[in-house]
Design a protein around this motif. Structure first.
Motif, PDB file in Angstrom:
ATOM      1  N   LYS A 133       0.323   5.907  -0.324  1.00 42.25           N
ATOM      2  CA  LYS A 133      -0.589   7.028  -0.510  1.00 42.25           C
ATOM      3  C   LYS A 133      -0.060   7.862  -1.660  1.00 42.25           C
ATOM      4  O   LYS A 133       1.146   8.063  -1.795  1.00 42.25           O
ATOM      5  CB  LYS A 133      -0.684   7.875   0.751  1.00 42.25           C
ATOM      6  N   TYR A 134      -0.992   8.313  -2.482  1.00 40.74           N
ATOM      7  CA  TYR A 134      -0.673   9.237  -3.570  1.00 40.74           C
ATOM      8  C   TYR A 134      -1.488  10.496  -3.328  1.00 40.74           C
ATOM      9  O   TYR A 134      -2.715  10.458  -3.381  1.00 40.74           O
ATOM     10  CB  TYR A 134      -0.991   8.628  -4.932  1.00 40.74           C
ATOM     11  N   MET A 176      -4.241   9.952  -0.951  1.00 41.39           N
ATOM     12  CA  MET A 176      -5.278   9.000  -1.330  1.00 41.39           C
ATOM     13  C   MET A 176      -4.709   7.585  -1.152  1.00 41.39           C
ATOM     14  O   MET A 176      -3.615   7.298  -1.622  1.00 41.39           O
ATOM     15  CB  MET A 176      -5.679   9.220  -2.795  1.00 41.39           C
ATOM     16  N   PRO A 177      -5.424   6.676  -0.466  1.00 40.30           N
ATOM     17  CA  PRO A 177      -4.913   5.307  -0.296  1.00 40.30           C
ATOM     18  C   PRO A 177      -4.907   4.547  -1.623  1.00 40.30           C
ATOM     19  O   PRO A 177      -5.857   4.616  -2.393  1.00 40.30           O
ATOM     20  CB  PRO A 177      -5.886   4.674   0.696  1.00 40.30           C
ATOM     21  N   CYS A 178      -3.795   3.838  -1.868  1.00 36.97           N
ATOM     22  CA  CYS A 178      -3.608   3.105  -3.119  1.00 36.97           C
ATOM     23  C   CYS A 178      -2.934   1.771  -2.832  1.00 36.97           C
ATOM     24  O   CYS A 178      -2.347   1.573  -1.769  1.00 36.97           O
ATOM     25  CB  CYS A 178      -2.730   3.900  -4.082  1.00 36.97           C
ATOM     26  N   ASP A 179      -2.980   0.884  -3.806  1.00 39.28           N
ATOM     27  CA  ASP A 179      -2.266  -0.388  -3.763  1.00 39.28           C
ATOM     28  C   ASP A 179      -1.207  -0.374  -4.853  1.00 39.28           C
ATOM     29  O   ASP A 179      -1.352   0.330  -5.855  1.00 39.28           O
ATOM     30  CB  ASP A 179      -3.219  -1.558  -4.045  1.00 39.28           C
ATOM     31  N   ARG A 214      -5.246   3.558 -12.720  1.00 41.03           N
ATOM     32  CA  ARG A 214      -4.170   2.574 -12.744  1.00 41.03           C
ATOM     33  C   ARG A 214      -3.024   3.139 -13.567  1.00 41.03           C
ATOM     34  O   ARG A 214      -3.235   3.636 -14.660  1.00 41.03           O
ATOM     35  CB  ARG A 214      -4.712   1.306 -13.394  1.00 41.03           C
ATOM     36  N   THR A 246       0.839  -1.186   0.000  1.00 41.71           N
ATOM     37  CA  THR A 246       0.000   0.000   0.000  1.00 41.71           C
ATOM     38  C   THR A 246       0.879   1.242   0.000  1.00 41.71           C
ATOM     39  O   THR A 246       2.035   1.209   0.414  1.00 41.71           O
ATOM     40  CB  THR A 246      -0.914   0.036   1.239  1.00 41.71           C
ATOM     41  N   ARG A 305      -2.482   1.317  -8.194  1.00 42.57           N
ATOM     42  CA  ARG A 305      -3.929   1.417  -8.362  1.00 42.57           C
ATOM     43  C   ARG A 305      -4.507   2.298  -7.252  1.00 42.57           C
ATOM     44  O   ARG A 305      -4.336   2.000  -6.070  1.00 42.57           O
ATOM     45  CB  ARG A 305      -4.576   0.040  -8.279  1.00 42.57           C
ATOM     46  N   CYS A 306      -5.170   3.362  -7.656  1.00 42.46           N
ATOM     47  CA  CYS A 306      -5.866   4.258  -6.730  1.00 42.46           C
ATOM     48  C   CYS A 306      -7.302   4.371  -7.208  1.00 42.46           C
ATOM     49  O   CYS A 306      -7.553   4.920  -8.288  1.00 42.46           O
ATOM     50  CB  CYS A 306      -5.231   5.646  -6.722  1.00 42.46           C
ATOM     51  N   GLU A 307      -8.215   3.845  -6.427  1.00 45.64           N
ATOM     52  CA  GLU A 307      -9.626   3.786  -6.806  1.00 45.64           C
ATOM     53  C   GLU A 307      -9.734   3.177  -8.202  1.00 45.64           C
ATOM     54  O   GLU A 307      -9.302   2.066  -8.411  1.00 45.64           O
ATOM     55  CB  GLU A 307     -10.275   5.160  -6.692  1.00 45.64           C
TER      56      GLU A 307
END
Length: 127
Positions: A89-90, A93-96, A113, A87, A108-110
C-alpha cells in the motif's frame, strides 16, 4: 462544431499526461508490503536464490533505492530474467511491485508507475 474537436483533443492529451506522469514517490508512505510470487523466464539461469528477499528486505530495497525514469533505468541497468512480485500500500492505496535480480524494481498504483534501482543493496540480495 469545429471548436469541440480541439478541446476534445486537448482534454485527451491532458488525461494521457496525468496517467503517465507519476512524480516522485515518497517511500515513507509504503506499508503492508508482501511478496506473493517469483517468476523467471530462465529458470536454470535465474532462480529464487538470485532474488531471495523477505518482506522486510523488499521494503528496505525501496527505501534504499534511487527513483529513476523508465528510460534511465532501461539505458543504465540490465534486465534480469527473474523477479519477485507482490503487493503493498502507498498512502493506503493498493499497489503492485516487482523487484528483479538486477536490483531494479517498479511500483504500480493504478495508472502510475515508479522505477527504482539500488546500487548498494548487495547485502539484501546475499551478494
Amino acid at each position: 462544431m469545429a471548436m469541440k474537436t480541439p478541446l476534445i483533443a486537448l482534454a485527451a492529451i491532458g488525461l494521457t499526461a496525468c496517467a503517465t506522469a507519476a512524480g516522485r514517490l515518497d517511500t515513507a508512505g509504503l506499508s503492508e508490503l508482501y511478496i506473493a510470487d517469483f517468476t523467471s523466464t530462465d529458470p536454470t539461469g535465474c532462480t529464487t536464490a538470485d532474488v531471495d528477499l523477505s518482506n522486510d528486505d523488499a521494503q528496505a530495497f525501496f527505501h534504499r533505492a534511487r527513483q529513476l525514469s523508465e528510460k534511465a533505468l532501461a539505458d543504465n541497468y540490465p534486465l534480469a530474467p527473474c523477479r519477485i512480485e507482490g503487493t503493498l500500500k502507498y498512502d493506503n492505496m493498493p499497489c503492485d511491485f516487482e523487484i528483479s535480480a538486477a536490483m531494479t524494481g517498479v511500483i504500480r498504483c493504478e495508472r502510475q508507475r515508479w522505477h527504482f534501482a539500488c546500487d548498494d543493496c548487495e547485502a539484501l540480495f546475499g551478494r
